[in-house]
Motif scaffolding. Structure first.
Motif, PDB file in Angstrom:
ATOM      1  N   TRP A   1       6.145  23.030 -43.041  1.00 33.73           N
ATOM      2  CA  TRP A   1       7.036  24.098 -43.501  1.00 33.73           C
ATOM      3  C   TRP A   1       6.318  25.431 -43.510  1.00 33.73           C
ATOM      4  O   TRP A   1       6.835  26.442 -43.076  1.00 33.73           O
ATOM      5  N   SER A   2       5.102  25.436 -44.009  1.00 36.20           N
ATOM      6  CA  SER A   2       4.407  26.706 -44.203  1.00 36.20           C
ATOM      7  C   SER A   2       3.878  27.313 -42.905  1.00 36.20           C
ATOM      8  O   SER A   2       3.604  28.506 -42.853  1.00 36.20           O
ATOM      9  N   ASP A   3       3.755  26.525 -41.856  1.00 39.36           N
ATOM     10  CA  ASP A   3       3.248  27.080 -40.594  1.00 39.36           C
ATOM     11  C   ASP A   3       4.343  27.646 -39.703  1.00 39.36           C
ATOM     12  O   ASP A   3       4.118  27.959 -38.547  1.00 39.36           O
ATOM     13  N   GLY A   4       5.522  27.754 -40.245  1.00 40.39           N
ATOM     14  CA  GLY A   4       6.628  28.293 -39.457  1.00 40.39           C
ATOM     15  C   GLY A   4       7.630  27.229 -39.056  1.00 40.39           C
ATOM     16  O   GLY A   4       8.334  27.366 -38.077  1.00 40.39           O
ATOM     17  N   TRP A   5       7.666  26.163 -39.805  1.00 37.62           N
ATOM     18  CA  TRP A   5       8.656  25.108 -39.635  1.00 37.62           C
ATOM     19  C   TRP A   5       8.396  24.181 -38.456  1.00 37.62           C
ATOM     20  O   TRP A   5       9.306  23.836 -37.709  1.00 37.62           O
ATOM     21  N   SER A   6       7.151  23.760 -38.272  1.00 34.54           N
ATOM     22  CA  SER A   6       6.908  22.743 -37.247  1.00 34.54           C
ATOM     23  C   SER A   6       7.449  21.390 -37.699  1.00 34.54           C
ATOM     24  O   SER A   6       7.602  20.482 -36.896  1.00 34.54           O
ATOM     25  N   PHE A   7       7.743  21.271 -39.006  1.00 35.13           N
ATOM     26  CA  PHE A   7       8.414  20.078 -39.506  1.00 35.13           C
ATOM     27  C   PHE A   7       9.883  20.437 -39.688  1.00 35.13           C
ATOM     28  O   PHE A   7      10.214  21.361 -40.430  1.00 35.13           O
ATOM     29  N   ALA A   8      10.768  19.757 -38.995  1.00 37.67           N
ATOM     30  CA  ALA A   8      12.203  20.035 -39.076  1.00 37.67           C
ATOM     31  C   ALA A   8      12.917  18.902 -39.798  1.00 37.67           C
ATOM     32  O   ALA A   8      12.783  17.737 -39.412  1.00 37.67           O
ATOM     33  N   ILE A   9      13.662  19.245 -40.830  1.00 40.62           N
ATOM     34  CA  ILE A   9      14.418  18.243 -41.580  1.00 40.62           C
ATOM     35  C   ILE A   9      15.613  17.763 -40.762  1.00 40.62           C
ATOM     36  O   ILE A   9      15.887  16.580 -40.665  1.00 40.62           O
ATOM     37  N   TRP A  10      16.330  18.700 -40.164  1.00 45.66           N
ATOM     38  CA  TRP A  10      17.540  18.385 -39.405  1.00 45.66           C
ATOM     39  C   TRP A  10      17.214  18.317 -37.925  1.00 45.66           C
ATOM     40  O   TRP A  10      17.415  19.265 -37.178  1.00 45.66           O
ATOM     41  N   LYS A  11      16.687  17.179 -37.493  1.00 41.67           N
ATOM     42  CA  LYS A  11      16.311  16.972 -36.101  1.00 41.67           C
ATOM     43  C   LYS A  11      16.960  15.692 -35.606  1.00 41.67           C
ATOM     44  O   LYS A  11      16.938  14.672 -36.291  1.00 41.67           O
ATOM     45  N   GLY A  12      17.528  15.749 -34.417  1.00 41.29           N
ATOM     46  CA  GLY A  12      18.260  14.615 -33.873  1.00 41.29           C
ATOM     47  C   GLY A  12      17.374  13.490 -33.397  1.00 41.29           C
ATOM     48  O   GLY A  12      16.171  13.657 -33.266  1.00 41.29           O
ATOM     49  N   PRO A  13      17.956  12.349 -33.233  1.00 43.33           N
ATOM     50  CA  PRO A  13      19.403  12.177 -33.178  1.00 43.33           C
ATOM     51  C   PRO A  13      20.009  12.055 -34.571  1.00 43.33           C
ATOM     52  O   PRO A  13      19.448  11.401 -35.450  1.00 43.33           O
ATOM     53  N   ILE A  14      21.137  12.718 -34.753  1.00 45.57           N
ATOM     54  CA  ILE A  14      21.937  12.580 -35.970  1.00 45.57           C
ATOM     55  C   ILE A  14      23.321  12.136 -35.542  1.00 45.57           C
ATOM     56  O   ILE A  14      23.971  12.783 -34.714  1.00 45.57           O
ATOM     57  N   VAL A  15      23.755  11.021 -36.105  1.00 44.74           N
ATOM     58  CA  VAL A  15      25.044  10.416 -35.763  1.00 44.74           C
ATOM     59  C   VAL A  15      25.931  10.442 -36.993  1.00 44.74           C
ATOM     60  O   VAL A  15      25.475  10.136 -38.104  1.00 44.74           O
ATOM     61  N   ASP A  16      27.198  10.810 -36.805  1.00 41.36           N
ATOM     62  CA  ASP A  16      28.106  10.841 -37.954  1.00 41.36           C
ATOM     63  C   ASP A  16      28.621   9.439 -38.264  1.00 41.36           C
ATOM     64  O   ASP A  16      28.312   8.469 -37.561  1.00 41.36           O
ATOM     65  N   ASN A  17      29.399   9.342 -39.331  1.00 45.51           N
ATOM     66  CA  ASN A  17      29.843   8.018 -39.771  1.00 45.51           C
ATOM     67  C   ASN A  17      30.975   7.435 -38.924  1.00 45.51           C
ATOM     68  O   ASN A  17      31.443   6.340 -39.205  1.00 45.51           O
ATOM     69  N   THR A  18      31.358   8.135 -37.868  1.00 45.77           N
ATOM     70  CA  THR A  18      32.328   7.562 -36.925  1.00 45.77           C
ATOM     71  C   THR A  18      31.632   7.099 -35.645  1.00 45.77           C
ATOM     72  O   THR A  18      32.272   6.606 -34.726  1.00 45.77           O
ATOM     73  N   GLY A  19      30.308   7.314 -35.579  1.00 47.46           N
ATOM     74  CA  GLY A  19      29.542   6.906 -34.411  1.00 47.46           C
ATOM     75  C   GLY A  19      29.302   8.022 -33.403  1.00 47.46           C
ATOM     76  O   GLY A  19      28.645   7.819 -32.386  1.00 47.46           O
ATOM     77  N   LYS A  20      29.827   9.223 -33.662  1.00 50.45           N
ATOM     78  CA  LYS A  20      29.660  10.346 -32.737  1.00 50.45           C
ATOM     79  C   LYS A  20      28.309  11.016 -32.958  1.00 50.45           C
ATOM     80  O   LYS A  20      27.940  11.334 -34.089  1.00 50.45           O
ATOM     81  N   GLU A  21      27.575  11.235 -31.866  1.00 55.20           N
ATOM     82  CA  GLU A  21      26.300  11.934 -31.963  1.00 55.20           C
ATOM     83  C   GLU A  21      26.574  13.419 -32.224  1.00 55.20           C
ATOM     84  O   GLU A  21      27.234  14.086 -31.453  1.00 55.20           O
ATOM     85  N   GLN A  22      26.037  13.925 -33.333  1.00 54.18           N
ATOM     86  CA  GLN A  22      26.234  15.325 -33.701  1.00 54.18           C
ATOM     87  C   GLN A  22      25.081  16.213 -33.235  1.00 54.18           C
ATOM     88  O   GLN A  22      25.285  17.376 -32.933  1.00 54.18           O
TER      89      GLN A  22
END
Length: 81
Positions: free
Chosen positions: A30-51
């Motif tokens: 986080w402190s180095d300019g966000w080389s760690f990303a919380i919201w990084k794919g793959p993220i799939v919704d609860n219907t099975g669609k890749e968001q």
């Protein structure tokens, strides 16, 4: 985090060393300019669609318009389609 406005200042003594090390790794990302990303794919919704595709990092526009539950969460967004 980069500017030091938010921080974790202490961790309980009974937290395992491996967990403490992971926390420090994430804080560094986080402190180095966000080389760690919380919201990084793959993220799939609860219907099975890749968001978010694999290895893609969500931008502010995506995060500001979230309107789905992730895989494993039951239900529908109130007022959603």
């Amino acid at each position: 985090m980069k500017e030091g406005a938010i921080d974790i200042v202490s961790i309980a003594e009974d937290v395992p060393a491996e967990t403490k090390a992971k926390v420090e790794e994430v804080k560094g990302g986080w402190s180095d300019g966000w080389s760690f990303a919380i919201w990084k794919g793959p993220i799939v919704d609860n219907t099975g669609k890749e968001q978010i595709a694999k290895d893609t990092v969500a931008d502010d526009a995506f995060l500001g318009g979230l309107s789905f539950y992730v895989k494993g969460v039951e239900g529908k967004i109130p007022g959603g389609k």
